[in-house]
Design an enzyme around this catalytic site. Sequence first.
Site, mmCIF file in Angstrom:
data_model
loop_
_atom_site.group_PDB
_atom_site.id
_atom_site.type_symbol
_atom_site.label_atom_id
_atom_site.label_comp_id
_atom_site.label_asym_id
_atom_site.label_seq_id
_atom_site.Cartn_x
_atom_site.Cartn_y
_atom_site.Cartn_z
ATOM 1 N N SER A 225 -18.345 47.609 -68.533
ATOM 2 C CA SER A 225 -17.227 46.917 -67.895
ATOM 3 C C SER A 225 -17.284 47.162 -66.386
ATOM 4 C CB SER A 225 -15.907 47.348 -68.519
ATOM 5 O OG SER A 225 -14.857 46.502 -68.134
ATOM 6 N N GLU A 343 -15.188 39.449 -76.704
ATOM 7 C CA GLU A 343 -14.672 40.257 -75.603
ATOM 8 C C GLU A 343 -13.185 40.022 -75.340
ATOM 9 O OE1 GLU A 343 -16.355 42.407 -73.565
ATOM 10 O OE2 GLU A 343 -18.478 41.891 -73.682
ATOM 11 N N HIS A 437 -13.700 43.722 -76.345
ATOM 12 C CA HIS A 437 -14.238 44.321 -75.131
ATOM 13 C C HIS A 437 -14.280 45.843 -75.261
ATOM 14 C CE1 HIS A 437 -15.227 44.663 -70.914
ATOM 15 N NE2 HIS A 437 -14.186 45.442 -70.686
#
Length: 553
Positions: A225, A343, A437
Amino acid sequence: MAKRRWHGIFGRWLAAVAPALLLAPAAAAPPSAPDRPVVAIADGRVGGVAGDGFALFRGIPYAAPPVGERRWRPPAPPARWRGVRDATAFGPACVQPPLPPDALYADNPARMSEDCLTLNIWAPAGAKDAPVILWIHGGSLRIGSSADAFYDGAAYARRGIVFVSINYRLGVLGWFAHPALSAEAADGTSGNYGLRDQIAALAWVRRNIAAFGGDAHNVTVMGESAGALSVSYLLVSPAARGLFDKAILESANIRAVPPLATAAYGLTPAEQTGTALAAGVGAADLPGLRALDAAALVAAAAKARFVAQGTIDGRVLPEQVVDAFDAGRQARVPILAGFNGNEIRSQRGLLPPAPADAATYVGEIERRYGALAPAFLRLYPASDIAGSMLAAVRDAVYGWATERLVSGQAAAGLPAYLYIFDHCYPAAAARGLCGFHASELPFVFGQIDPGGAMPPNWPRPAGAVDRALSDAMIGYWAAFARTGVPAASGLPVWPAYAADQGYMRFADRAVPGYDPQPGMFEVHEELVRRRRAAGQQWFTNVGVAAPLPGATP
Protein backbone atom coordinates in the site's frame (compact mmCIF):
# COMPACT_ATOMS: atom_id res chain seq x y z
CA MET A 1 30.51 4.30 45.57
CA ALA A 2 34.16 4.44 44.43
CA LYS A 3 33.22 2.65 41.24
CA ARG A 4 30.50 5.24 40.49
CA ARG A 5 33.02 8.07 41.15
CA TRP A 6 35.48 6.44 38.74
CA HIS A 7 32.84 6.22 36.02
CA GLY A 8 31.99 9.89 36.55
CA ILE A 9 35.65 10.93 36.24
CA PHE A 10 36.06 8.79 33.12
CA GLY A 11 32.94 10.29 31.56
CA ARG A 12 34.17 13.85 32.17
CA TRP A 13 37.57 12.96 30.73
CA LEU A 14 35.99 11.43 27.63
CA ALA A 15 33.79 14.47 27.07
CA ALA A 16 36.82 16.74 27.38
CA VAL A 17 39.31 14.92 25.16
CA ALA A 18 37.17 13.05 22.64
CA PRO A 19 34.10 15.11 21.64
CA ALA A 20 34.34 13.92 18.05
CA LEU A 21 33.28 10.47 19.14
CA LEU A 22 29.74 11.74 19.86
CA LEU A 23 29.22 9.04 22.45
CA ALA A 24 25.88 8.91 24.28
CA PRO A 25 24.76 6.65 27.11
CA ALA A 26 23.21 3.43 25.90
CA ALA A 27 19.59 2.72 26.72
CA ALA A 28 19.37 0.66 29.87
CA ALA A 29 20.27 -2.92 29.05
CA PRO A 30 18.64 -5.96 30.63
CA PRO A 31 20.76 -8.30 32.74
CA SER A 32 23.30 -10.15 30.64
CA ALA A 33 22.67 -13.76 29.70
CA PRO A 34 24.93 -16.31 28.02
CA ASP A 35 22.64 -16.64 25.00
CA ARG A 36 21.85 -12.95 24.65
CA PRO A 37 22.91 -11.88 21.15
CA VAL A 38 25.12 -8.79 21.04
CA VAL A 39 26.24 -7.18 17.78
CA ALA A 40 28.69 -4.32 17.26
CA ILE A 41 27.69 -1.75 14.63
CA ALA A 42 29.10 1.63 13.63
CA ASP A 43 27.29 3.49 16.43
CA GLY A 44 27.87 1.06 19.30
CA ARG A 45 26.79 -2.37 20.48
CA VAL A 46 23.19 -3.62 20.56
CA GLY A 47 21.78 -6.47 22.62
CA GLY A 48 18.75 -8.30 21.31
CA VAL A 49 16.85 -11.47 22.11
CA ALA A 50 17.35 -15.02 20.90
CA GLY A 51 14.55 -16.50 18.80
CA ASP A 52 13.94 -19.90 17.26
CA GLY A 53 16.81 -20.08 14.79
CA PHE A 54 17.38 -16.33 14.67
CA ALA A 55 18.26 -13.30 16.78
CA LEU A 56 15.92 -10.33 16.99
CA PHE A 57 17.04 -6.73 17.55
CA ARG A 58 14.34 -4.11 18.02
CA GLY A 59 14.30 -0.32 18.21
CA ILE A 60 17.77 0.42 16.81
CA PRO A 61 18.06 4.13 15.88
CA TYR A 62 19.07 4.69 12.26
CA ALA A 63 18.82 8.49 12.48
CA ALA A 64 18.83 11.21 15.11
CA PRO A 65 15.49 12.12 16.70
CA PRO A 66 13.69 14.63 14.40
CA VAL A 67 12.42 16.72 17.33
CA GLY A 68 12.53 20.40 18.24
CA GLU A 69 14.74 22.25 15.76
CA ARG A 70 15.20 18.98 13.85
CA ARG A 71 11.48 18.73 13.01
CA TRP A 72 11.13 18.94 9.20
CA ARG A 73 14.80 18.53 8.49
CA PRO A 74 16.50 15.69 6.60
CA PRO A 75 17.49 12.77 8.82
CA ALA A 76 20.87 13.12 10.51
CA PRO A 77 23.11 10.28 11.73
CA PRO A 78 22.29 8.95 15.19
CA ALA A 79 24.56 9.70 18.13
CA ARG A 80 26.92 6.93 19.12
CA TRP A 81 26.50 5.30 22.52
CA ARG A 82 28.58 3.59 25.19
CA GLY A 83 28.01 0.08 26.43
CA VAL A 84 25.38 -2.30 25.07
CA ARG A 85 22.17 -0.64 23.95
CA ASP A 86 18.98 -2.49 24.85
CA ALA A 87 17.42 -3.67 21.59
CA THR A 88 14.74 -5.92 23.06
CA ALA A 89 11.70 -3.63 22.61
CA PHE A 90 10.24 -1.93 19.57
CA GLY A 91 10.72 1.81 19.42
CA PRO A 92 7.65 4.04 19.62
CA ALA A 93 5.55 4.58 16.51
CA CYS A 94 5.77 7.90 14.72
CA VAL A 95 3.04 10.34 15.80
CA GLN A 96 -0.25 9.60 14.02
CA PRO A 97 -4.01 9.98 14.44
CA PRO A 98 -5.96 7.08 15.95
CA LEU A 99 -8.29 4.86 13.96
CA PRO A 100 -11.74 4.10 15.40
CA PRO A 101 -11.46 0.95 17.53
CA ASP A 102 -13.99 -0.90 15.35
CA ALA A 103 -12.16 -0.13 12.06
CA LEU A 104 -10.94 -3.08 10.03
CA TYR A 105 -7.37 -1.77 10.01
CA ALA A 106 -7.33 -0.50 13.61
CA ASP A 107 -4.10 -1.46 15.34
CA ASN A 108 -3.36 1.76 17.21
CA PRO A 109 0.17 1.92 18.60
CA ALA A 110 0.74 1.66 22.32
CA ARG A 111 3.48 4.32 22.22
CA MET A 112 4.07 7.27 19.90
CA SER A 113 6.82 9.87 19.68
CA GLU A 114 8.55 12.16 17.23
CA ASP A 115 11.67 10.27 18.29
CA CYS A 116 10.67 7.26 16.19
CA LEU A 117 13.33 6.69 13.52
CA THR A 118 14.22 3.14 14.49
CA LEU A 119 14.46 -0.22 12.78
CA ASN A 120 14.24 -3.89 13.74
CA ILE A 121 16.29 -6.83 12.48
CA TRP A 122 15.57 -10.56 12.39
CA ALA A 123 18.98 -12.17 11.77
CA PRO A 124 19.27 -15.92 11.00
CA ALA A 125 21.58 -17.84 13.28
CA GLY A 126 25.03 -18.17 11.72
CA ALA A 127 24.11 -16.03 8.72
CA LYS A 128 26.87 -14.76 6.46
CA ASP A 129 26.27 -12.77 3.27
CA ALA A 130 22.56 -13.58 3.53
CA PRO A 131 19.97 -11.79 1.38
CA VAL A 132 18.30 -8.80 3.03
CA ILE A 133 14.70 -7.56 2.88
CA LEU A 134 13.87 -4.06 4.11
CA TRP A 135 10.14 -3.72 4.82
CA ILE A 136 8.22 -0.41 4.54
CA HIS A 137 4.81 -0.52 6.21
CA GLY A 138 1.62 0.82 4.70
CA GLY A 139 -1.04 3.13 6.13
CA SER A 140 -1.64 5.99 3.67
CA LEU A 141 1.68 7.54 4.75
CA ARG A 142 -0.14 8.72 7.89
CA ILE A 143 -0.58 5.69 10.18
CA GLY A 144 1.19 2.41 11.00
CA SER A 145 4.51 1.32 12.43
CA SER A 146 7.11 -1.41 12.18
CA ALA A 147 5.72 -2.86 15.42
CA ASP A 148 2.29 -3.55 13.89
CA ALA A 149 1.04 -7.04 14.59
CA PHE A 150 1.55 -8.40 11.08
CA TYR A 151 5.14 -7.47 10.43
CA ASP A 152 7.04 -10.30 12.07
CA GLY A 153 10.12 -11.18 10.05
CA ALA A 154 10.63 -14.59 11.67
CA ALA A 155 9.29 -16.53 8.68
CA TYR A 156 11.97 -14.97 6.48
CA ALA A 157 14.77 -15.34 9.02
CA ARG A 158 13.98 -19.06 9.18
CA ARG A 159 14.49 -19.15 5.41
CA GLY A 160 17.91 -17.54 5.66
CA ILE A 161 16.84 -13.93 5.00
CA VAL A 162 17.95 -11.01 7.16
CA PHE A 163 14.68 -9.11 7.59
CA VAL A 164 14.59 -5.40 8.48
CA SER A 165 11.51 -3.31 9.25
CA ILE A 166 11.52 0.46 9.72
CA ASN A 167 9.57 3.42 11.01
CA TYR A 168 9.47 6.64 9.01
CA ARG A 169 7.88 10.02 9.62
CA LEU A 170 4.15 10.13 8.85
CA GLY A 171 1.48 12.63 7.93
CA VAL A 172 2.21 16.32 8.38
CA LEU A 173 5.45 15.52 10.23
CA GLY A 174 6.80 13.49 7.32
CA TRP A 175 5.33 15.00 4.14
CA PHE A 176 4.90 18.73 4.82
CA ALA A 177 6.31 21.35 2.45
CA HIS A 178 6.52 25.09 3.15
CA PRO A 179 8.37 28.01 1.48
CA ALA A 180 10.29 28.80 4.67
CA LEU A 181 11.42 25.19 4.99
CA SER A 182 12.60 25.22 1.38
CA ALA A 183 14.44 28.50 1.97
CA GLU A 184 16.39 27.15 4.95
CA ALA A 185 17.27 23.82 3.28
CA ALA A 186 20.68 23.35 1.67
CA ASP A 187 19.06 21.95 -1.49
CA GLY A 188 16.19 24.47 -1.56
CA THR A 189 13.44 21.89 -1.09
CA SER A 190 10.98 20.71 1.55
CA GLY A 191 8.55 17.83 1.96
CA ASN A 192 9.48 14.18 1.39
CA TYR A 193 10.95 13.82 4.89
CA GLY A 194 9.42 10.37 5.22
CA LEU A 195 11.01 9.36 1.93
CA ARG A 196 14.34 10.74 3.09
CA ASP A 197 13.96 8.63 6.24
CA GLN A 198 13.48 5.51 4.13
CA ILE A 199 16.61 6.36 2.13
CA ALA A 200 18.55 6.95 5.36
CA ALA A 201 17.43 3.52 6.61
CA LEU A 202 18.64 1.92 3.38
CA ALA A 203 21.98 3.72 3.79
CA TRP A 204 22.17 2.46 7.39
CA VAL A 205 21.61 -1.08 6.14
CA ARG A 206 24.37 -0.64 3.57
CA ARG A 207 26.79 0.37 6.35
CA ASN A 208 25.77 -2.04 9.10
CA ILE A 209 23.92 -5.12 7.88
CA ALA A 210 27.04 -7.25 7.46
CA ALA A 211 27.34 -7.26 11.25
CA PHE A 212 24.04 -9.16 11.35
CA GLY A 213 25.08 -11.62 8.64
CA GLY A 214 23.48 -9.76 5.75
CA ASP A 215 24.83 -9.00 2.29
CA ALA A 216 24.79 -5.22 1.84
CA HIS A 217 24.77 -5.73 -1.92
CA ASN A 218 21.74 -8.01 -2.03
CA VAL A 219 18.99 -5.85 -0.53
CA THR A 220 15.33 -6.09 -1.53
CA VAL A 221 13.11 -3.15 -0.62
CA MET A 222 9.55 -4.30 -0.01
CA GLY A 223 6.32 -2.52 0.90
CA GLU A 224 2.53 -2.74 0.84
CA SER A 225 0.00 0.00 0.00
CA ALA A 226 1.67 3.27 1.09
CA GLY A 227 4.81 1.20 1.58
CA ALA A 228 4.58 0.07 -2.04
CA LEU A 229 3.94 3.67 -3.10
CA SER A 230 7.14 4.52 -1.23
CA VAL A 231 8.99 1.79 -3.13
CA SER A 232 7.81 3.35 -6.40
CA TYR A 233 9.29 6.67 -5.20
CA LEU A 234 12.54 4.89 -4.31
CA LEU A 235 12.67 3.35 -7.78
CA VAL A 236 12.85 6.83 -9.34
CA SER A 237 14.80 8.70 -6.63
CA PRO A 238 18.43 9.45 -7.51
CA ALA A 239 19.17 9.62 -3.77
CA ALA A 240 18.21 5.94 -3.39
CA ARG A 241 20.15 4.70 -6.40
CA GLY A 242 22.49 1.86 -5.55
CA LEU A 243 21.04 1.32 -2.07
CA PHE A 244 18.82 -1.63 -3.06
CA ASP A 245 19.01 -4.40 -5.60
CA LYS A 246 15.41 -5.66 -6.00
CA ALA A 247 11.91 -4.40 -5.28
CA ILE A 248 8.65 -6.01 -4.12
CA LEU A 249 5.48 -3.90 -4.32
CA GLU A 250 2.14 -5.08 -2.93
CA SER A 251 -0.84 -2.94 -4.01
CA ALA A 252 1.04 0.12 -5.25
CA ASN A 253 -0.46 3.17 -6.91
CA ILE A 254 1.35 5.70 -9.07
CA ARG A 255 -1.00 8.67 -9.18
CA ALA A 256 0.34 12.15 -9.88
CA VAL A 257 1.65 14.08 -6.87
CA PRO A 258 2.06 17.86 -6.55
CA PRO A 259 5.19 19.80 -7.47
CA LEU A 260 6.81 21.91 -4.78
CA ALA A 261 5.95 25.38 -6.07
CA THR A 262 3.87 25.01 -9.24
CA ALA A 263 0.46 23.58 -10.07
CA ALA A 264 0.15 20.41 -12.14
CA TYR A 265 -2.58 17.89 -12.94
CA GLY A 266 -5.10 19.96 -11.02
CA LEU A 267 -3.03 19.66 -7.82
CA THR A 268 -2.24 22.58 -5.52
CA PRO A 269 1.51 23.24 -5.15
CA ALA A 270 2.83 21.52 -2.04
CA GLU A 271 4.29 24.72 -0.56
CA GLN A 272 0.92 26.47 -1.00
CA THR A 273 -0.81 23.64 0.86
CA GLY A 274 1.75 23.97 3.64
CA THR A 275 1.29 27.74 3.86
CA ALA A 276 -2.48 27.33 4.21
CA LEU A 277 -2.06 24.70 6.92
CA ALA A 278 0.39 26.87 8.86
CA ALA A 279 -2.08 29.74 8.75
CA GLY A 280 -4.85 27.42 9.89
CA VAL A 281 -2.96 26.42 13.03
CA GLY A 282 -2.01 30.01 13.80
CA ALA A 283 1.74 29.61 13.32
CA ALA A 284 3.35 32.80 12.03
CA ASP A 285 6.78 31.32 11.32
CA LEU A 286 8.90 28.18 11.50
CA PRO A 287 9.76 28.54 15.18
CA GLY A 288 6.03 28.72 15.87
CA LEU A 289 5.37 25.62 13.77
CA ARG A 290 8.18 23.70 15.41
CA ALA A 291 6.95 24.69 18.86
CA LEU A 292 3.50 23.17 18.31
CA ASP A 293 2.70 19.97 20.14
CA ALA A 294 3.13 17.08 17.70
CA ALA A 295 -0.17 15.36 18.50
CA ALA A 296 -2.09 18.66 18.26
CA LEU A 297 -0.45 19.41 14.92
CA VAL A 298 -1.31 15.96 13.58
CA ALA A 299 -4.92 16.40 14.72
CA ALA A 300 -5.14 19.83 13.06
CA ALA A 301 -3.72 18.44 9.83
CA ALA A 302 -6.28 15.63 9.86
CA LYS A 303 -9.08 18.16 10.41
CA ALA A 304 -7.76 20.20 7.46
CA ARG A 305 -7.67 17.01 5.35
CA PHE A 306 -3.95 17.27 4.74
CA VAL A 307 -2.91 14.56 2.27
CA ALA A 308 0.40 12.86 3.03
CA GLN A 309 2.12 12.21 -0.28
CA GLY A 310 5.31 12.75 -2.18
CA THR A 311 6.30 16.13 -3.58
CA ILE A 312 8.02 16.63 -6.92
CA ASP A 313 10.98 18.59 -5.60
CA GLY A 314 13.52 18.13 -8.42
CA ARG A 315 15.91 16.42 -6.01
CA VAL A 316 14.77 13.48 -3.92
CA LEU A 317 11.66 12.92 -6.04
CA PRO A 318 12.61 14.70 -9.27
CA GLU A 319 9.63 13.74 -11.46
CA GLN A 320 6.39 11.78 -11.60
CA VAL A 321 6.92 8.03 -11.42
CA VAL A 322 5.26 7.49 -14.83
CA ASP A 323 7.52 10.11 -16.44
CA ALA A 324 10.64 8.47 -15.02
CA PHE A 325 9.57 5.06 -16.30
CA ASP A 326 8.69 6.47 -19.71
CA ALA A 327 12.17 7.94 -19.98
CA GLY A 328 13.90 4.83 -18.61
CA ARG A 329 15.26 6.71 -15.61
CA GLN A 330 14.04 4.23 -12.98
CA ALA A 331 16.38 1.96 -11.01
CA ARG A 332 17.39 -1.03 -13.10
CA VAL A 333 16.47 -3.74 -10.60
CA PRO A 334 14.29 -6.87 -10.74
CA ILE A 335 10.72 -6.26 -9.61
CA LEU A 336 7.90 -8.38 -8.20
CA ALA A 337 4.56 -6.59 -7.90
CA GLY A 338 0.89 -7.42 -7.56
CA PHE A 339 -2.54 -6.44 -6.30
CA ASN A 340 -5.59 -8.07 -4.75
CA GLY A 341 -8.73 -9.22 -6.53
CA ASN A 342 -11.16 -7.16 -4.47
CA GLU A 343 -9.05 -4.31 -3.13
CA ILE A 344 -11.93 -1.84 -2.89
CA ARG A 345 -14.27 -4.00 -0.80
CA SER A 346 -12.51 -2.56 2.25
CA GLN A 347 -12.05 0.90 0.72
CA ARG A 348 -15.57 1.80 -0.29
CA GLY A 349 -14.91 5.44 0.48
CA LEU A 350 -13.08 5.55 -2.87
CA LEU A 351 -16.30 4.73 -4.76
CA PRO A 352 -18.55 7.41 -6.28
CA PRO A 353 -22.32 7.21 -5.74
CA ALA A 354 -23.87 4.43 -7.81
CA PRO A 355 -26.23 5.36 -10.65
CA ALA A 356 -29.91 4.52 -10.27
CA ASP A 357 -30.07 1.86 -12.99
CA ALA A 358 -28.24 0.22 -15.88
CA ALA A 359 -29.42 2.76 -18.46
CA THR A 360 -28.11 5.64 -16.37
CA TYR A 361 -24.80 3.83 -15.88
CA VAL A 362 -24.35 3.21 -19.62
CA GLY A 363 -25.34 6.78 -20.43
CA GLU A 364 -22.78 8.21 -18.02
CA ILE A 365 -20.00 5.99 -19.37
CA GLU A 366 -20.82 6.93 -22.97
CA ARG A 367 -20.96 10.62 -22.08
CA ARG A 368 -17.62 10.55 -20.29
CA TYR A 369 -15.64 8.07 -22.39
CA GLY A 370 -16.84 8.69 -25.93
CA ALA A 371 -15.21 6.30 -28.39
CA LEU A 372 -13.58 4.40 -25.52
CA ALA A 373 -16.94 3.62 -23.89
CA PRO A 374 -17.52 0.23 -25.60
CA ALA A 375 -14.15 -1.08 -24.42
CA PHE A 376 -14.80 0.23 -20.91
CA LEU A 377 -18.26 -1.37 -20.78
CA ARG A 378 -16.89 -4.73 -21.91
CA LEU A 379 -14.62 -4.68 -18.87
CA TYR A 380 -17.15 -3.14 -16.50
CA PRO A 381 -20.64 -4.00 -17.77
CA ALA A 382 -23.97 -2.57 -16.67
CA SER A 383 -25.26 -6.06 -15.86
CA ASP A 384 -23.46 -5.81 -12.49
CA ILE A 385 -23.13 -2.13 -11.62
CA ALA A 386 -21.86 -2.69 -8.08
CA GLY A 387 -19.24 -5.24 -9.16
CA SER A 388 -18.20 -3.14 -12.14
CA MET A 389 -17.66 -0.06 -10.01
CA LEU A 390 -15.54 -2.01 -7.53
CA ALA A 391 -13.48 -3.49 -10.36
CA ALA A 392 -13.05 -0.18 -12.22
CA VAL A 393 -11.68 1.63 -9.17
CA ARG A 394 -9.49 -1.36 -8.26
CA ASP A 395 -7.94 -1.33 -11.72
CA ALA A 396 -7.60 2.45 -11.90
CA VAL A 397 -5.81 2.63 -8.55
CA TYR A 398 -3.92 -0.67 -8.27
CA GLY A 399 -4.25 -2.91 -11.33
CA TRP A 400 -3.03 -0.47 -13.97
CA ALA A 401 -0.28 0.88 -11.70
CA THR A 402 1.04 -2.59 -10.95
CA GLU A 403 1.12 -3.67 -14.57
CA ARG A 404 2.65 -0.31 -15.57
CA LEU A 405 5.56 -0.86 -13.18
CA VAL A 406 6.08 -4.49 -14.13
CA SER A 407 5.78 -3.90 -17.87
CA GLY A 408 8.21 -0.97 -17.60
CA GLN A 409 10.88 -3.13 -16.01
CA ALA A 410 10.23 -5.95 -18.47
CA ALA A 411 10.57 -3.54 -21.40
CA ALA A 412 13.93 -2.48 -19.96
CA GLY A 413 15.08 -6.10 -20.11
CA LEU A 414 14.90 -6.65 -16.35
CA PRO A 415 13.34 -9.59 -14.48
CA ALA A 416 9.74 -8.59 -13.76
CA TYR A 417 6.97 -10.65 -12.15
CA LEU A 418 3.27 -9.93 -11.67
CA TYR A 419 0.78 -11.53 -9.27
CA ILE A 420 -2.88 -11.26 -8.33
CA PHE A 421 -3.92 -12.31 -4.81
CA ASP A 422 -7.43 -13.71 -5.17
CA HIS A 423 -7.71 -16.05 -2.20
CA CYS A 424 -10.92 -16.23 -0.21
CA TYR A 425 -11.15 -17.94 3.16
CA PRO A 426 -14.24 -18.49 5.34
CA ALA A 427 -13.78 -15.59 7.78
CA ALA A 428 -13.30 -13.12 4.91
CA ALA A 429 -16.17 -14.59 2.89
CA ALA A 430 -18.54 -14.23 5.86
CA ARG A 431 -17.91 -10.48 5.86
CA GLY A 432 -17.91 -9.97 2.09
CA LEU A 433 -14.17 -9.22 2.15
CA CYS A 434 -12.64 -11.82 -0.17
CA GLY A 435 -9.35 -10.48 -1.57
CA PHE A 436 -9.67 -7.09 0.18
CA HIS A 437 -6.91 -4.49 0.38
CA ALA A 438 -3.96 -5.82 2.42
CA SER A 439 -5.57 -9.26 2.81
CA GLU A 440 -2.37 -10.86 1.51
CA LEU A 441 -0.37 -9.66 4.53
CA PRO A 442 -1.03 -12.60 6.90
CA PHE A 443 0.00 -14.93 4.07
CA VAL A 444 3.13 -12.98 3.18
CA PHE A 445 4.20 -12.96 6.84
CA GLY A 446 3.02 -16.43 7.84
CA GLN A 447 0.48 -15.14 10.37
CA ILE A 448 -1.95 -18.04 9.96
CA ASP A 449 -4.06 -19.87 12.56
CA PRO A 450 -4.86 -18.73 16.13
CA GLY A 451 -1.22 -18.03 16.94
CA GLY A 452 -0.85 -15.52 14.11
CA ALA A 453 -0.61 -11.87 15.10
CA MET A 454 -2.90 -9.42 13.32
CA PRO A 455 -5.18 -6.45 14.06
CA PRO A 456 -8.12 -7.32 16.34
CA ASN A 457 -10.85 -6.77 13.72
CA TRP A 458 -9.16 -8.71 10.92
CA PRO A 459 -10.95 -11.74 9.45
CA ARG A 460 -8.52 -14.44 10.53
CA PRO A 461 -7.31 -17.07 8.05
CA ALA A 462 -6.90 -20.58 9.45
CA GLY A 463 -6.61 -24.07 8.07
CA ALA A 464 -4.45 -26.30 5.92
CA VAL A 465 -5.22 -24.50 2.64
CA ASP A 466 -4.29 -21.13 4.13
CA ARG A 467 -1.08 -22.50 5.65
CA ALA A 468 -0.02 -24.09 2.36
CA LEU A 469 -0.73 -20.89 0.42
CA SER A 470 1.20 -18.83 2.95
CA ASP A 471 4.18 -21.20 2.77
CA ALA A 472 4.15 -20.93 -1.02
CA MET A 473 4.05 -17.14 -1.03
CA ILE A 474 6.83 -16.83 1.52
CA GLY A 475 8.84 -19.32 -0.52
CA TYR A 476 8.41 -17.24 -3.68
CA TRP A 477 9.17 -13.94 -1.90
CA ALA A 478 12.29 -15.36 -0.22
CA ALA A 479 13.55 -16.86 -3.48
CA PHE A 480 13.09 -13.54 -5.25
CA ALA A 481 15.02 -11.76 -2.50
CA ARG A 482 17.78 -14.30 -2.84
CA THR A 483 18.18 -14.44 -6.64
CA GLY A 484 15.75 -12.04 -8.34
CA VAL A 485 13.67 -14.98 -9.57
CA PRO A 486 10.63 -16.27 -7.60
CA ALA A 487 11.46 -19.95 -8.14
CA ALA A 488 10.97 -22.28 -5.19
CA SER A 489 11.35 -26.05 -4.99
CA GLY A 490 8.09 -27.96 -5.29
CA LEU A 491 6.10 -24.91 -6.41
CA PRO A 492 4.70 -24.07 -9.87
CA VAL A 493 6.97 -22.13 -12.21
CA TRP A 494 6.15 -18.42 -12.11
CA PRO A 495 6.29 -17.14 -15.68
CA ALA A 496 8.01 -13.80 -16.20
CA TYR A 497 5.77 -10.97 -17.36
CA ALA A 498 7.85 -10.60 -20.52
CA ALA A 499 6.69 -14.08 -21.57
CA ASP A 500 3.26 -13.17 -22.97
CA GLN A 501 2.24 -11.17 -19.87
CA GLY A 502 2.88 -14.06 -17.53
CA TYR A 503 1.69 -13.83 -13.93
CA MET A 504 0.83 -15.89 -10.86
CA ARG A 505 -2.65 -16.03 -9.36
CA PHE A 506 -2.80 -16.85 -5.66
CA ALA A 507 -6.24 -18.37 -5.09
CA ASP A 508 -6.52 -21.56 -2.99
CA ARG A 509 -3.10 -22.36 -4.42
CA ALA A 510 -0.55 -20.77 -6.75
CA VAL A 511 -1.74 -21.00 -10.37
CA PRO A 512 0.42 -19.56 -13.19
CA GLY A 513 -1.24 -17.90 -16.17
CA TYR A 514 -0.95 -15.33 -18.93
CA ASP A 515 -2.62 -11.97 -19.65
CA PRO A 516 -4.51 -11.78 -16.34
CA GLN A 517 -7.23 -9.31 -17.40
CA PRO A 518 -7.36 -9.04 -21.19
CA GLY A 519 -7.80 -5.43 -22.24
CA MET A 520 -7.64 -3.93 -18.73
CA PHE A 521 -4.16 -2.49 -18.93
CA GLU A 522 -4.67 -1.19 -22.45
CA VAL A 523 -7.90 0.66 -21.59
CA HIS A 524 -6.49 2.29 -18.47
CA GLU A 525 -3.21 3.12 -20.15
CA GLU A 526 -5.15 5.03 -22.81
CA LEU A 527 -7.25 6.75 -20.13
CA VAL A 528 -4.13 7.84 -18.25
CA ARG A 529 -2.50 8.98 -21.49
CA ARG A 530 -5.49 11.22 -22.16
CA ARG A 531 -5.52 12.55 -18.60
CA ARG A 532 -1.82 13.37 -18.70
CA ALA A 533 -2.23 15.17 -22.03
CA ALA A 534 -5.13 17.19 -20.59
CA GLY A 535 -3.23 18.01 -17.38
CA GLN A 536 -5.70 16.01 -15.25
CA GLN A 537 -5.11 13.74 -12.28
CA TRP A 538 -5.55 9.99 -12.72
CA PHE A 539 -6.61 8.00 -9.70
CA THR A 540 -10.10 7.15 -8.45
CA ASN A 541 -11.89 9.45 -10.91
CA VAL A 542 -13.05 6.67 -13.24
CA GLY A 543 -16.36 5.25 -14.46
CA VAL A 544 -19.28 7.50 -13.55
CA ALA A 545 -16.79 9.80 -11.74
CA ALA A 546 -14.59 10.31 -14.82
CA PRO A 547 -14.20 13.93 -15.97
CA LEU A 548 -16.36 15.06 -18.85
CA PRO A 549 -14.65 15.79 -22.16
CA GLY A 550 -13.09 19.25 -22.08
CA ALA A 551 -13.23 19.50 -18.28
CA THR A 552 -10.55 21.66 -16.70
CA PRO A 553 -7.97 19.99 -14.43
